[in-house]
Design a protein around this motif. Sequence first.
Motif: not given
Length: 899
Positions: A501-505, A548-549
Motif C-alpha cells: 500500500x502506498x500513501x499517495x503523498x 481509503x485515506x
Amino acid sequence: MASATLSALAGSLLSPLRDISLEKLIDYLWDYLSSSPSPSSSDEAERQQQLKDSLTELEDAKLNVKVMQSRIMKLFEKHKQNERVVGLHNKLKDVGYGIQDLESEMKYMELERKVEEINKADQEADNTTTSQSNRGGLKRLIPFRRSTSSSSEKKRRLMTSSLSLSLLTDDDIVTKVASIIKQINSIESKLKNEIKLEEWFDRITLNGVFDPREQHHYTQNKRVTTSSTNEREIYGRNDEIQRLIEFLKGPNVNGNISVAPIVGMGGIGKTTLAQFVFNNKEIKNHFNKKAWICVSNHFDRFRIMKEMVYIISPSVQCGNTTNLDLLEREVKRYLTEKKFLLVLDDVWSDEWQQLLTPLQSAQAQVIKIIVTCRDPNVLRSIDIGNKIILEGVEDREYWSLFQNCAFAEKNPNNYSQELHDTGRQIVKKLMGSPLAAKTVGKLLGRDLTEEHWNDVLENDLWKLKTDAHDIMPALALSYYHLPRHLQLCFAFCSVFPKNHFYYMDDLICMWIANGYVPESRNSSKTRYDLGEEYCHELVVMCFLDLLRGRNVKMHDLMHDLAQLVSHGEICTYKSRSDKIISKNVRHLYAQGLIDLGLVCETSNLRTLVFENVDDMFALFIHGAFKRIRMLVISNDNLQEFPYPICHLKHLQYLDLLRTGIKLIPESLCGLYQLRVLKLPCPQTLASRFHNLINLEIVLMYQSNTFRDSKVLEYHLKRERGFTVAQLRNMNELRGHLLLLGLENIDNMEEAIKAKLKEKRHIKELKLYWKNRMDGCEHDVQEVLEGLEPHPNLEKLEIEEYMGSKTPSWLMKLEKLKGMYLRNCRNLSCLPEVGLLHSLTRLELKGANIKTFPTKVIATQHALEELHLTYCNELLSVEGLQALPSLKNLFISDCPKFKS
C-alpha cells in the motif's frame, strides 16, 4: 508460440524514457563559470577555456538530443523488434542518467555554497565574541567553483571530516561533459545510418520487392472487433445490460443523437457488453439499421464513413471514391427519418467526435451511439449522463465465470476442496477481469491438479505460457498509450512487492526523488500538485486502485505488467534466491540475506529498499550505491546508524523509520539534497541539523505509532539539540508543522530564530505549550509574537497559551481558513478577526471571553462554523444574523451563556 508471443510483447514495449534535456545542466555550468575568479596561472586558464568549450558543445547538442528522441521513437513505431533501434533507445537512456548525475553533482555544490552563505550570515547576526569566532564558530564561505584538485582538497578540509564528501573539480567536470558529448555524437551517427537503412528498405518495398525487415521484426497484430460473439452468457453485467437496453429504446433528450459511453480497463468486458446488447432480440427490430465499427488506436474518419455507407446502403458503389464529402452526404441521405444504432468500439482519442457533425445534420428520427473506450478523456464535451463505468465482475459471478473457463464441461464438484481453495486465491489476482478469467482459466484447465494450479498461483502471470491473445497484451496496449511521464511513474510502482500500500503523498515524494515529476517553470503548480495529478490519472486509467485515506495499491496484474515493461530495471530479490540481478537494474528491493557479489555488479542503482537485510555496512561502501536517490531501510534490529549513508550525496529520500536507530551523526547534515527524511525519534539532534536546507518533509516518531506523513512534530527541549533555531534554514518544509514544548522558548529573540514567516509551503501550524502556571504572561506573549508564520497559512491551532492577547500578525493571514484556540484560559478578548475574510471555521475552547461584539462578527462573511466550548465567562454572541454563510453553530459547556 505463446512464449514467442510474450517475448515479442516484451520487445514491443520499450522501457519508459524520461524527456532528456540539457538545459538545466547548461544553466548549472553557466553559474559555475560565472563564479570563477580570473585564472592565476596558465593551467587554470586552460581549464577554464576547456569548460567554456564544453559548454559550447553542450549548447550545440541541446537540440540534437530532442530530435534524436523523436526519431528513435518514430523508428520504433514502424518496427518494434528492431534490435538496433532498441539499442539506441537504451544508450540514449544511459546518456539521460549521466546528464542527471552531473546535474545532481553541480546542484550539490551549489547547495553547499548556499549553506555556507546562510551560516555565515547567521553567525554575523549573532552577538558572538571574537574569541568564539576564532575557535571555529565562523567558517569561510566555500564558493560554487572548485578550480583545481589541490584547492578543492584545501576547501574540503574546512569542513569536519565527518561531513567530507567527494566534490567535483574543473577537470572532473570537463571529463564528464566530454563523455556525455561523445555518447551523444555516437548515438547520432548510428541513428543517421539507421535512418538511411530505413529509407533504403522503404524504396525497395515501394518498388514491389520483398521487404527484408519482415523476417526480423515482430509486427503487433492490430486488434479488430466485430459485432459477432461466441458468448452464450455474460456474467455479472445484468444491470449494465438493462441500462443500455433502456437507453437504446428510450427517447433522445437533446437533439437527434444520444451517446452512451462504456468505460473501463483493457479486458474488463466493454466490447463483450456492447456485442451482447447489439445482438439483443429487443434491439434487433427497434432500429432500421445498425453499424458496428472498430475504430482502434488510429482514427481514420474516411475509413469509418466508408464502412458506414457500405453497411447502411450496400447498393451504393463507393469503393473507389476518395471524396469524404460524398460519403457523408450519402449517410445523411439514407438516415432521413430513420432509426440508427452505431457502435464505435475501441476508441482511443476524442477525434471520434468529428463523426457527430454530419450525423447531427442528418434528418434522422433517432441516432443512438455506443462508444467503448479505456480513457475517459476521449469523452470531452460529451454529455456523460449515460456513461457506464465497467469495473471488475462481482466475486460470486466472477467465481462462476472462472469455474466455467477452468473446468469447461467437467463437473467442478468432482475435484478436491484444496483445488478450489487454490483457484480462489488465483481469482484474487485477476482484477475481476473476464479476459483474465478466460485466459488463466484455460491455462488451468489443461491440468486439473493441485500441483499445476499451485505453480500458476506462485508465478508472475506474464511469465505463463498462455494463449497469444491473453490479458497481458490487452493491458500492455493501455500502457503503450500512456504519456511518457506516466509510463515512468507506473513502472516505478512495482519496486515494492505485490499488495504493498502506498500513501499517495509518499509515492509522489518517491517519484520526485527519482526525477519523474519535473519542475514547472511556466505554471504556479508545484511538483506535488503535478504528482497528485499523475496519481489520479493512473487511478482513472485503472493502473492504480484508490483506497481509503489517500492510499493507492497496484493490482497483481498491473504489478506484473510494470515488471515486464521495466526490462530488468526494477528487481525484487529475496534471501539468496537464484534470481540474477541485471547489470542495468536501477531500482532494487532486497529482503533477507543478500549475495553481495550479485548486488555489486550493478553501478546504476537509483532506488534501494532493504527489508531485514544484514551487513549493510559492507554494501554501502561499494560504488554500486553512490548514485542512489532513494533509500528505505526496514530492520528493527538495526541499532547503529550506517555511516556510509552520509556519503550518498545524491540522496533525496531517506526512510529509517522502521529501525532501532537512536543516534543520528553530524555527518548526516552534509546530505544537502535530502527532501524527505524519516527517522525514529532520536535521543539527540545533530547540532547542524539546520544545514538540511532542501528538506520538505521530516518525520521523527516511533514506527509503531501512526502519524500523518504530512505532519512534522517537533518537540522543543532545552538540551540535546532540539532548539527552535534548528528550523531556521528549512524554508522548503511543507504540509503541517506542529511545535510542542513552546514553554522551552524564553523570549521573542529566540522564537524569531525559527524564521516561520519564511516557510511559505507550511499550510497548517500548531503551537502547543505545556500548561505552566508559573509562566510570565508577558514572556509568553512575546514568544508567540516571534513565531509569526508566512501569510500563506491556511490553518492555525494554538493550545495552552497563557497570554491574554492574540498576536499582532494574526491580521496578516489573509488566506487563513480555520483558527482553533484551545485552553487559552487567559484570553479575555476575541481575536481581531475582522480582516480575515477567508476564515470559514472558528473554534474557541476554554477561553475567558465574555461576548462576541457585533462589529467583529459582522465582518465574517465567509464563516461557516463557529464552535464555543468551556468558555466559562461567555454571556452572549451578538450579531449572528449578520453571518450569511453560517451553517453550524455549536455552543457547549458555557455555564453563563444566555441563548
